[in-house]
Design an enzyme around this catalytic site. Structure first.
Site, PDB file in Angstrom:
ATOM      1  N   ASN A 134       0.851  -1.199   0.000  1.00 59.01           N
ATOM      2  CA  ASN A 134       0.000   0.000   0.000  1.00 59.01           C
ATOM      3  C   ASN A 134       0.883   1.243   0.000  1.00 59.01           C
ATOM      4  O   ASN A 134       0.655   2.207   0.733  1.00 59.01           O
ATOM      5  CB  ASN A 134      -0.920   0.007   1.235  1.00 59.01           C
ATOM      6  N   ASP A 152       7.838  -8.490   4.166  1.00 57.53           N
ATOM      7  CA  ASP A 152       6.529  -8.602   4.804  1.00 57.53           C
ATOM      8  C   ASP A 152       6.739  -8.851   6.296  1.00 57.53           C
ATOM      9  O   ASP A 152       7.597  -9.671   6.672  1.00 57.53           O
ATOM     10  CB  ASP A 152       5.756  -9.779   4.165  1.00 57.53           C
ATOM     11  N   PHE A 212       3.954   0.843  11.780  1.00 61.25           N
ATOM     12  CA  PHE A 212       2.828   1.356  10.990  1.00 61.25           C
ATOM     13  C   PHE A 212       2.206   0.260  10.127  1.00 61.25           C
ATOM     14  O   PHE A 212       1.046   0.354   9.748  1.00 61.25           O
ATOM     15  CB  PHE A 212       3.310   2.453  10.025  1.00 61.25           C
ATOM     16  N   LYS A 231      -5.766  -1.044   6.455  1.00 59.33           N
ATOM     17  CA  LYS A 231      -6.460  -0.020   7.254  1.00 59.33           C
ATOM     18  C   LYS A 231      -7.781   0.478   6.637  1.00 59.33           C
ATOM     19  O   LYS A 231      -8.251   1.560   6.959  1.00 59.33           O
ATOM     20  CB  LYS A 231      -5.543   1.169   7.461  1.00 59.33           C
ATOM     21  N   SER A 247      -5.562   3.354  16.786  1.00 61.78           N
ATOM     22  CA  SER A 247      -6.594   4.167  16.129  1.00 61.78           C
ATOM     23  C   SER A 247      -7.730   4.474  17.088  1.00 61.78           C
ATOM     24  O   SER A 247      -8.044   3.673  17.965  1.00 61.78           O
ATOM     25  CB  SER A 247      -7.151   3.391  14.917  1.00 61.78           C
ATOM     26  N   TYR A 268     -11.499  -4.024  11.159  1.00 65.53           N
ATOM     27  CA  TYR A 268     -10.263  -3.215  11.219  1.00 65.53           C
ATOM     28  C   TYR A 268     -10.008  -2.775  12.664  1.00 65.53           C
ATOM     29  O   TYR A 268      -8.938  -2.994  13.216  1.00 65.53           O
ATOM     30  CB  TYR A 268     -10.398  -1.990  10.302  1.00 65.53           C
ATOM     31  N   LYS A 283      -7.025  -3.756  15.637  1.00 65.23           N
ATOM     32  CA  LYS A 283      -6.256  -2.754  16.397  1.00 65.23           C
ATOM     33  C   LYS A 283      -6.370  -3.030  17.901  1.00 65.23           C
ATOM     34  O   LYS A 283      -5.395  -2.969  18.647  1.00 65.23           O
ATOM     35  CB  LYS A 283      -6.749  -1.332  16.087  1.00 65.23           C
ATOM     36  N   PHE A 332      -6.676   9.942  15.409  1.00 63.98           N
ATOM     37  CA  PHE A 332      -8.018  10.291  15.009  1.00 63.98           C
ATOM     38  C   PHE A 332      -8.052  10.319  13.482  1.00 63.98           C
ATOM     39  O   PHE A 332      -7.811   9.260  12.871  1.00 63.98           O
ATOM     40  CB  PHE A 332      -8.471  11.557  15.767  1.00 63.98           C
ATOM     41  N   ARG A 342     -23.530   6.069   5.904  1.00 64.80           N
ATOM     42  CA  ARG A 342     -22.668   4.917   5.588  1.00 64.80           C
ATOM     43  C   ARG A 342     -22.685   3.985   6.796  1.00 64.80           C
ATOM     44  O   ARG A 342     -22.517   4.425   7.934  1.00 64.80           O
ATOM     45  CB  ARG A 342     -21.234   5.383   5.299  1.00 64.80           C
TER      46      ARG A 342
HETATM   47  C1  WQD Z   1     -14.961  10.931   7.841  1.00 64.31           C
HETATM   48  C2  WQD Z   1     -16.349  11.540   7.703  1.00 64.31           C
HETATM   49  C3  WQD Z   1     -17.982  10.028   6.785  1.00 64.31           C
HETATM   50  C4  WQD Z   1     -16.064   9.742   2.820  1.00 64.31           C
HETATM   51  C5  WQD Z   1     -11.711   5.971   9.321  1.00 64.31           C
HETATM   52  C6  WQD Z   1     -11.199   4.895  10.236  1.00 64.31           C
HETATM   53  C7  WQD Z   1     -10.085   5.454  11.078  1.00 64.31           C
HETATM   54  C8  WQD Z   1      -9.011   6.014  10.190  1.00 64.31           C
HETATM   55  C9  WQD Z   1      -9.609   7.134   9.366  1.00 64.31           C
HETATM   56  C10 WQD Z   1      -7.274   4.462   9.542  1.00 64.31           C
HETATM   57  C11 WQD Z   1     -17.481  10.596   8.106  1.00 64.31           C
HETATM   58  C12 WQD Z   1     -17.736  11.205   5.836  1.00 64.31           C
HETATM   59  C13 WQD Z   1     -16.345  10.071   4.143  1.00 64.31           C
HETATM   60  C14 WQD Z   1     -16.935  10.173   1.787  1.00 64.31           C
HETATM   61  C15 WQD Z   1     -18.329  11.245   3.440  1.00 64.31           C
HETATM   62  N1  WQD Z   1      -8.488   5.010   9.348  1.00 64.31           N
HETATM   63  N2  WQD Z   1     -17.457  10.812   4.440  1.00 64.31           N
HETATM   64  N3  WQD Z   1     -18.033  10.919   2.142  1.00 64.31           N
HETATM   65  O1  WQD Z   1     -14.625   6.829   8.977  1.00 64.31           O
HETATM   66  O2  WQD Z   1     -13.991   8.787  10.510  1.00 64.31           O
HETATM   67  O3  WQD Z   1     -12.326   6.992  10.082  1.00 64.31           O
HETATM   68  O4  WQD Z   1     -10.659   6.531   8.573  1.00 64.31           O
HETATM   69  O5  WQD Z   1      -6.452   4.742  10.365  1.00 64.31           O
HETATM   70  O6  WQD Z   1      -9.538   4.422  11.866  1.00 64.31           O
HETATM   71  O7  WQD Z   1     -12.250   4.490  11.106  1.00 64.31           O
HETATM   72  O8  WQD Z   1     -12.922   8.571   8.248  1.00 64.31           O
HETATM   73  O9  WQD Z   1     -12.635   9.933   6.219  1.00 64.31           O
HETATM   74  O10 WQD Z   1     -13.887   7.707   6.044  1.00 64.31           O
HETATM   75  O11 WQD Z   1     -14.972   9.654   7.180  1.00 64.31           O
HETATM   76  O12 WQD Z   1     -19.321  11.913   3.736  1.00 64.31           O
HETATM   77  O13 WQD Z   1     -16.743   9.905   0.568  1.00 64.31           O
HETATM   78  O14 WQD Z   1     -16.569  11.852   6.327  1.00 64.31           O
HETATM   79  O15 WQD Z   1     -19.353   9.693   6.839  1.00 64.31           O
HETATM   80  O16 WQD Z   1     -18.501  11.374   8.713  1.00 64.31           O
HETATM   81  P1  WQD Z   1     -13.598   7.796   9.473  1.00 64.31           P
HETATM   82  P2  WQD Z   1     -13.573   8.937   6.836  1.00 64.31           P
END
Ligand code: WQD
Length: 335
Positions: free
Chosen positions: A35, A58, A80, A84, A124, A148, A152, A177, A290
């Site tokens: 990735n 790996d 890291f 994810k 996370s 996922y 973690k 976050f 979603r």
């Molecule tokens: C953020 C907000 C969506 C896409 C995840 C993982 C977290 C980390 C970050 C790895 C939400 C909205 C999103 C889109 C949208 N991953 N959204 N349209 O789900 O908070 O966190 O990614 O480390 O562990 O849980 O991040 O960016 O997917 O979503 O409206 O096309 O944006 O509904 O409110 P999320 P996200």
């Protein structure tokens, strides 16, 4: 300090690599490029003035890991490497348990064989599940709503067990976050494969013309404008948080620390901020929610400030400015 950085060619790993070198550390990248792009290597050389030391492999290859730790004289590990994507984890859970859990077990076995017992782990905020209190402190109950996040949490439990199994282990669990943005030069940034799962890379691809419009997943949440609220943190702040953790990795411990700004931003607020930074509108369409999303999630960053002497420096405007600078200079990412 000589530090093995697993997944060091990835988005957060590469930004952390740059900060580690700037601080005088000697990071070594260990990555299978599942990735990440090899194009990152000449750009890291451009940013640091040094050819990155990189071993392709790996983390499930314990023998290679053990040989690498020994040959490189690593004193600590920043871990890291892992899969994810929340959505993918629900469709292919075994990939996530193999990459993330089995991979981490392999890493810890290789570390134990070589007497390397200092590790900073990329955890996370997903381990908090659907928040019962906001802002979220590290003492918040742990639960997960997707595979996922489960992996973690399993890894955190594995690290807690190892750290209390014998002397000398020092473990810091960094709970991220929502990482966004890019290095201010625009040389490195986020380059997801395929259709981006996350908000910021999707907005970037709309802005650069690769996608028609953003789908906003729900505007009927109990939030100020009805759209999801998250704690977005600049990837350079996140990288600095890892350097701060490495500087505290001497003492025997197992410490979980939030890396967030403590501020929540909604989807529509992010769209508006990005439009401002890019000087162009971001077309969007309101869709249904979603599956698996929570309404709001943002950190209590007090422990990071007290224990690491770290706090986020950049706001949403700089995150959008740097994300757009990267995407506009690299419309196809590293491809
Ligand atoms: C953020 C907000 C969506 C896409 C995840 C993982 C977290 C980390 C970050 C790895 C939400 C909205 C999103 C889109 C949208 N991953 N959204 N349209 O789900 O908070 O966190 O990614 O480390 O562990 O849980 O991040 O960016 O997917 O979503 O409206 O096309 O944006 O509904 O409110 P999320 P996200």
């Amino acid at each position: 300090m000589k530090i093995l950085v697993t997944g060091g060619a990835g988005y957060i790993g590469s930004h952390t690599f740059v900060e580690l070198v700037r601080e005088g550390h000697e990071p070594v990248i260990f990555d299978n490029f599942s990735n990440a792009s090899r194009e990152i290597l000449p750009r890291l050389e451009q940013l640091t003035g040094k050819t990155p030391v990189m071993i392709e492999g790996d983390i499930r290859d314990t023998v290679l890991l053990s040989r690498t730790l020994s040959q490189q004289g690593a004193e600590a590990v920043i871990h890291f490497a892992g899969a994810k994507a929340v959505g993918e984890s629900m469709k292919d859970p075994l990939k996530y348990y193999s990459n993330n859990v089995t991979g981490t077990q392999s890493l810890l076995e290789a570390m134990q064989e070589n007497g390397v017992r200092k590790i900073v782990f990329s955890s996370s905020a997903t381990v908090y599940g659907d928040p019962e209190q906001l802002p979220i402190p590290e003492t918040h109950p742990l639960s997960t709503a997707n595979t996922y996040g489960e992996t973690k949490l399993v890894i955190e439990n594995m690290l807690r067990a190892v750290s209390s199994s014998g002397p000398g282990w020092s473990v810091i669990l960094l709970r991220y976050f929502n990482p966004v943005g890019a290095h201010e030069t625009g040389l490195i940034g986020e380059s997801p494969d395929g259709i981006p799962n996350n908000l910021m890379p999707y907005i970037c691809q709309v802005a650069v013309g690769r996608r028609d419009k953003l789908q906003v997943y729900g505007n009927d949440y109990d939030t100020p404008d009805g759209t999801g609220v998250r704690d977005y943190i600049h990837v350079k702040d996140l990288a600095a948080g890892h350097v701060a953790a490495i500087n505290r990795i001497e003492a025997p411990q197992c410490t979980a620390i939030n890396l967030g700004t403590g501020r929540g931003t909604s989807v529509l607020e992010m769209v508006a901020a990005f439009s401002e930074a890019a000087g162009k509108p971001i077309p969007y369409e309101i869709m249904g929610r979603r599956e698996g999303d929570v309404a709001s999630c943002y950190a209590d960053p007090g422990l990071a400030r007290e224990y690491l002497g770290w706090e986020a420096r950049f706001g949403i405007g700089e995150m959008c400015r740097d994300a757009w600078n990267w995407q506009s200079r690299n419309p196809m990412g590293y491809e």
